[in-house]
Design a protein around this motif. Structure first.
Motif, PDB file in Angstrom:
ATOM      1  N   PRO A 183       0.803  -1.237   0.000  1.00 58.44           N
ATOM      2  CA  PRO A 183       0.000   0.000   0.000  1.00 58.44           C
ATOM      3  C   PRO A 183       0.831   1.279   0.000  1.00 58.44           C
ATOM      4  O   PRO A 183       0.302   2.364  -0.161  1.00 58.44           O
ATOM      5  N   ARG A 184       2.144   1.151   0.235  1.00 62.33           N
ATOM      6  CA  ARG A 184       2.996   2.354   0.303  1.00 62.33           C
ATOM      7  C   ARG A 184       4.035   2.290  -0.811  1.00 62.33           C
ATOM      8  O   ARG A 184       4.260   1.251  -1.407  1.00 62.33           O
ATOM      9  N   VAL A 185       4.665   3.404  -1.039  1.00 57.96           N
ATOM     10  CA  VAL A 185       5.732   3.425  -2.030  1.00 57.96           C
ATOM     11  C   VAL A 185       6.967   4.065  -1.379  1.00 57.96           C
ATOM     12  O   VAL A 185       6.857   5.032  -0.630  1.00 57.96           O
ATOM     13  N   ALA A 186       8.113   3.459  -1.654  1.00 56.89           N
ATOM     14  CA  ALA A 186       9.378   4.013  -1.142  1.00 56.89           C
ATOM     15  C   ALA A 186      10.126   4.658  -2.290  1.00 56.89           C
ATOM     16  O   ALA A 186      10.258   4.074  -3.369  1.00 56.89           O
ATOM     17  N   VAL A 187      10.595   5.880  -2.068  1.00 53.75           N
ATOM     18  CA  VAL A 187      11.431   6.580  -3.053  1.00 53.75           C
ATOM     19  C   VAL A 187      12.789   6.809  -2.394  1.00 53.75           C
ATOM     20  O   VAL A 187      12.864   7.417  -1.317  1.00 53.75           O
ATOM     21  N   ALA A 188      13.837   6.298  -3.014  1.00 56.41           N
ATOM     22  CA  ALA A 188      15.187   6.482  -2.455  1.00 56.41           C
ATOM     23  C   ALA A 188      16.107   7.024  -3.540  1.00 56.41           C
ATOM     24  O   ALA A 188      16.166   6.481  -4.648  1.00 56.41           O
ATOM     25  N   MET A 189      16.759   8.115  -3.218  1.00 60.15           N
ATOM     26  CA  MET A 189      17.745   8.699  -4.144  1.00 60.15           C
ATOM     27  C   MET A 189      19.120   8.567  -3.511  1.00 60.15           C
ATOM     28  O   MET A 189      19.359   9.059  -2.411  1.00 60.15           O
ATOM     29  N   SER A 190      20.003   7.873  -4.211  1.00 65.18           N
ATOM     30  CA  SER A 190      21.340   7.635  -3.664  1.00 65.18           C
ATOM     31  C   SER A 190      22.392   8.313  -4.540  1.00 65.18           C
ATOM     32  O   SER A 190      22.381   8.168  -5.762  1.00 65.18           O
TER      33      SER A 190
END
Lengths: 486, 465
Positions: free
Chosen positions: B64-71
């Motif tokens: 149900p959630r979304v993870a956004v990761a910028m590395s």
């Protein structure tokens, strides 16, 4: 090679480092675009509270099930809401210690329980609180029967032998030691003592003390288990890839013959009584460069509908990125890394904790600012945007817990421990939406009424002059002679 | 920002593991533990924008959630000599607004949108910004990260710089500095004093030396699309997400200067055998650190399994049977230069660290020579279960993707992971066990001493070749 780190100054290391290159222009080579002028609009989202089915076995044990077929795993949680410490200080920690010992084996397979659980996946977690003890495991969906059987063995057929007792004392002693070394627990104890006197009920994880721990015997543990573990005070919570009817059937088969005790009500929850006279700041001798404060204030208990308001007040005060304290002390002055505040609710009482570390030279400025913000919560309603952000953050926390099997099982286990029905969660979301700024002000007025226990860890020498305006300090030394028991 | 927890693309080739039903899931465990057929794994896709931004999408239908990761490919190891803490300070500065966002407006907007977790973290090898949000807030999270990359530098100023430098100093004071320093000394033994991994997170005099111009230069050399990886994990429509990524990140340009050079790091070799760190007011610890097979190598999975088995055995032997320790743990630490196997042991009161060290080494040899078949089977089941449960955690999956891209050059693929676990044989496990037990290692002792014995409040360190 031996070196004193503080004085070590190798020639190379002391030479000035080469200057770094200069930045180039333009700073922003990327072209602007009209769509960037305003952040994207976000649709409101609500936590999805799952459908819960519950039944009660003939012996009074509750079974609570949430079907979530997305993953082939299941989280199991067995909650015993009578298994918590009473008012007797010398027995503090006995509930947690008994829970720890339950993991050491059963009469059928002493020492084999952990091994079985490893085969099935993840080791069990224990969750002793001031109102209940929970033991949980995660298993593959195909291991449901084995998992429920293991929980049944763990709580119903423990061995409590001398060897297991010694292992558990060692393990718990280390946990208590780490708590003491960290200092935070001791500070909380001091702050709560300033608020409610030395006989205050336990807070935090109720591990008890090293002094109590070494005196617990197998007979005491066995007696605690016999008195406080009973089906009419227990619930099995199952969340994951299961069918409800199958869980009910397994629960009847594996827990149905656990005899009810038909006892009267268990240990009454402790209450918080406040000291009449304002106590001085409780100081714990610590580092020279930082003062770490813990403040304890009253807040609503777990069954008090106003406890939601207290949580929202904690966010407005400290937990939002642009909360009042964060803005004042961190973003605008840079004198702290962060401020944290929340209401720790128990049946019958609650403690509102405020914690922050600050540069020693700014200790009085920071403490004064935080107390002023608490006062402002009593006097002025929060702004609409503050209220909206706090509600959003609160509901996001709920959604986060409900997003995993384990979080969901723990949440419903917690509701059971507090004596609240499973559908409380649905009402909770409605209650959050209904809260107004005036409600928050009323709660702040009722609970933040000047009774505040304050503790600080830092330099006695440097802090004492700053604490005069707050009534001075009473100083203690961190126990440094404590060792885990042999 | 706030304290947190604390990771092939082949020229645009699409890599998909669309809805794989895992045979491995059925065959790995005993029949009673088999996963039901029809269970689908996430769909993974990787591509690169023309400006160099590396993108990994992991679509998980049940999430149900979304993870956004910028590395960004910049971390503590990239702090120039004499400027320790620069990467961390720049990470902080990026929260102070951009052309289109006020100071701290990014996290404020995320909170209003129902963010579950958000933070920025500076690690040895990379700097990561992440947010876990309801699916409806995905575009907002992408917008904020694109602002950070493209329009933040112009908002750096003396005022915000001074405040964030003070906040970083406060953050460092809150940390467990004794443990961090001790780990730094052990790494000096593993890699040599001049190695980037041997540096401490920060030193007050270095932090004071850093100026606004340094921070601006460092940002330009590091925060650019050709040095960044964007990972999105959750239940989304891929075509929609791709369009959003193209909109917000497609136009972003790198500055007209070269990126910060990143030399290939020398792997751990054990330069110094022993280190003793005397400190006030802490407690005794014994550490053993060993170079281990690097991520991507087939022996790495065996080393991971061995680390777990060793942890269980050490607890049983040293803690329960011999009563020497109050706590003991093992971990396999993956860094860009390779992996390290760490053993931490806390001696019980009255137990000398020399005695504990002998016991650890004896048990290590005993484990490497004992039958491992049953332990191998149990640990495979344990790790398989952990993988399945990990699918509930989009942020954990995003971290796994970042790790995999950095160390293997390819996205994390659960089916490959389970196949690799299943493929480890007892003989492979034994070979790794023997190699780790008999290979060179560093012994570190953290000793609690009285103020009379340790004159410096920061402790005294002794290295022995």
């Amino acid at each position: 090679m031996r070196a004193s780190v503080g004085c070590a100054c190798v020639l190379l290391a002391c030479a000035a480092p080469a200057p770094l290159p200069k930045p180039v222009l333009p700073f922003t080579p990327t072209p602007d675009a009209p769509f960037r002028a305003h952040p994207p609009v976000v649709e409101a989202s609500e936590p999805s509270v799952p459908l819960v089915r519950a039944t009660e076995l003939d012996n009074g044990m509750s079974v609570i099930v949430v079907e979530r077929p997305d993953l082939p795993t299941v989280s199991l949680e067995l909650v015993n809401r009578d298994a918590h410490d009473g008012a007797e200080r010398t027995e503090r920690g006995l509930a947690a210690f008994t829970a720890r010992l339950l993991n050491e084996g059963t009469v059928f397979a002493n020492g084999e329980v952990l091994r079985h659980l490893r085969i099935n996946g993840v080791l069990p977690w224990r969750w002793p609180t001031t109102e209940a003890t929970s033991i949980g495991i995660n298993v593959p969906a195909a291991g449901l029967q084995q998992g429920i059987g293991l929980l049944s063995d763990i709580v119903r057929r423990p061995v409590f032998d001398a060897q297991a007792l010694e292992f558990a004392q060692l393990d718990m002693g280390t946990a208590i030691f780490n708590q003491v070394v960290g200092g935070s627990h001791e500070l909380r104890d001091l702050a709560l003592t300033a608020l409610a006197g030395p006989e205050h009920p336990p807070v935090d994880t109720p591990l008890g003390s090293g002094e109590n721990l070494v005196h617990f015997s197998t007979a005491e543990v066995r007696r605690f288990h016999e008195r406080h573990y009973a089906p009419e005070k227990a619930a099995l919570v199952v969340v994951g890839d299961v069918e409800t009817t199958r869980v009910f059937e397994l629960a009847r088969r594996l827990f149905g013959d656990w005899p009810a005790r038909n006892r009267s009500a268990g240990v009454p929850p402790p209450a918080l009584e406040y000291v009449k006279e304002r106590a001085p700041v409780q100081g714990l001798q610590g580092n020279e460069d930082e003062a770490y404060f813990v403040l304890a204030l009253p807040c609503p208990g777990a069954s008090d509908p106003e406890n939601v308001n207290a949580d929202l007040l904690g966010m407005v005060l400290a937990n939002l990125t642009l909360s009042r304290s964060m803005r004042t002390l961190r973003h605008d002055q840079g004198i702290t890394y962060g401020v944290h505040a929340y209401c720790e609710s128990h049946p019958g009482y609650g403690v509102f904790w405020i914690e922050f570390g600050v540069e020693t030279e700014h200790a009085d400025t920071a403490l004064k600012a935080v107390l002023a913000e608490v006062e402002r919560l009593r006097e002025t309603p929060v702004s609409p945007s503050e209220l909206a952000s706090a509600k959003s953050r609160y509901l996001a926390g709920l959604a986060e817990r409900l997003a995993t099997n384990r979080g969901t099982a723990q949440l419903f286990g917690y509701l059971y421990a507090l004596g609240l029905p499973p559908d409380e969660l649905t009402r909770l979301a409605e209650r959050v939406h209904a809260v107004t700024a005036e409600n928050l002000r009323a709660t702040a007025t009722l609970f933040f009424n000047g009774r505040t226990g304050i503790a600080v860890a830092g330099s006695h020498r440097l802090l004492e002059p700053q604490l005069l305006r707050f009534g001075g300090g009473q100083w203690w030394t961190v126990r440094d002679d404590f060792s885990p028991p042999r | 920002m706030r304290e947190a927890r604390s990771s092939g693309e082949r020229g645009g080739i699409l890599i998909r593991t669309l809805g794989l039903v895992l045979l491995a899931l059925v065959t790995l465990a005993r029949p009673s533990l088999a996963a039901p057929a029809g269970f689908g794994l996430p769909e993974i896709e990787r591509f690169r924008l023309s400006n160099g931004l590396d993108v990994v999408l992991e679509r998980n239908h049940g999430q149900p959630r979304v993870a956004v990761a910028m590395s960004y490919d910049v971390g503590r190891r990239d702090d120039p000599p004499g400027y320790a803490g620069l990467a961390h300070l720049v990470e902080h500065l990026t929260y102070r607004g951009s052309r289109h966002l006020r100071s701290y407006q990014g996290p404020e907007l995320l909170e209003a949108a129902g963010v579950a977790e958000t933070n920025g973290v500076t690690q040895p090898d990379r700097t990561v910004y992440y947010a876990v949000v309801p699916t409806g807030a995905l575009e907002l999270a992408l917008f904020i990260e694109s602002e950070r990359m493209a329009f933040t530098l112009e908002a750096f100023n003396e005022s915000s710089f001074g405040l964030e430098r003070s906040i970083v100093a406060n953050e460092l004071r809150l940390r467990d500095q004794v443990r961090e320093r001790f780990e730094g000394y052990v790494r000096q033994c593993l890699y040599g004093e001049d190695h980037p991994y041997s540096r401490f997170a920060s030193a007050p005099e270095d932090l004071d030396r850093i100026g606004l111009s340094d921070a601006r230069w460092f940002f330009q050399a590091s925060y650019r699309p050709d040095r960044a990886h964007l990972v999105v994990v959750g239940n989304f429509e891929p075509s929609v997400v791709k369009a959003l990524i193209a909109r917000y990140f497609g136009p972003v340009q790198s500055p007209g200067m070269p990126a910060l050079p990143r030399p290939v790091l020398r792997p751990a070799t054990v330069v110094t055998r022993r280190v003793e760190f005397l400190v006030r007011g802490f407690f005794d610890r014994l550490v053993e650190a060993r170079p281990a097979p690097p991520p991507g190598a087939s022996a790495h999975v065996a080393a991971e399994i061995f680390s777990r088995i060793l942890g269980h055995r050490l607890r049983a032997a040293l803690g329960e049977r011999l009563g020497l320790t109050s706590a003991v743990s093992t971990s396999l630490v993956d860094l860009a230069a390779g992996s390290e196997l760490w053993i931490w042991a806390a001696p019980r009161s009255g137990v000398a660290t020399e005695v504990l060290e002998q016991a650890v080494d004896r048990e290590l040899r005993a484990v490497s020579e004992s039958p491992l078949r049953e332990s191998l089977r149990e640990t495979k089941a344990e790790l398989r279960q952990a993988e399945l449960e990990g699918l509930e955690d989009p942020l954990g999956r995003a971290w796994a993707q970042l790790e995999a891209v950095a160390t293997n050059g390819a996205p994390f693929d659960t089916s490959e992971r389970l196949r690799a676990l299943q493929a480890v044989t007892e003989s492979e496990l034994r070979a790794v066990a023997v190699q780790l037990a008999s290979g060179p290692h560093v012994v570190g002792t953290l000793v609690r001493a009285s103020p009379k014995r340790v004159l410096s409040p920061e402790g005294e360190v002794t290295f022995t070749p």
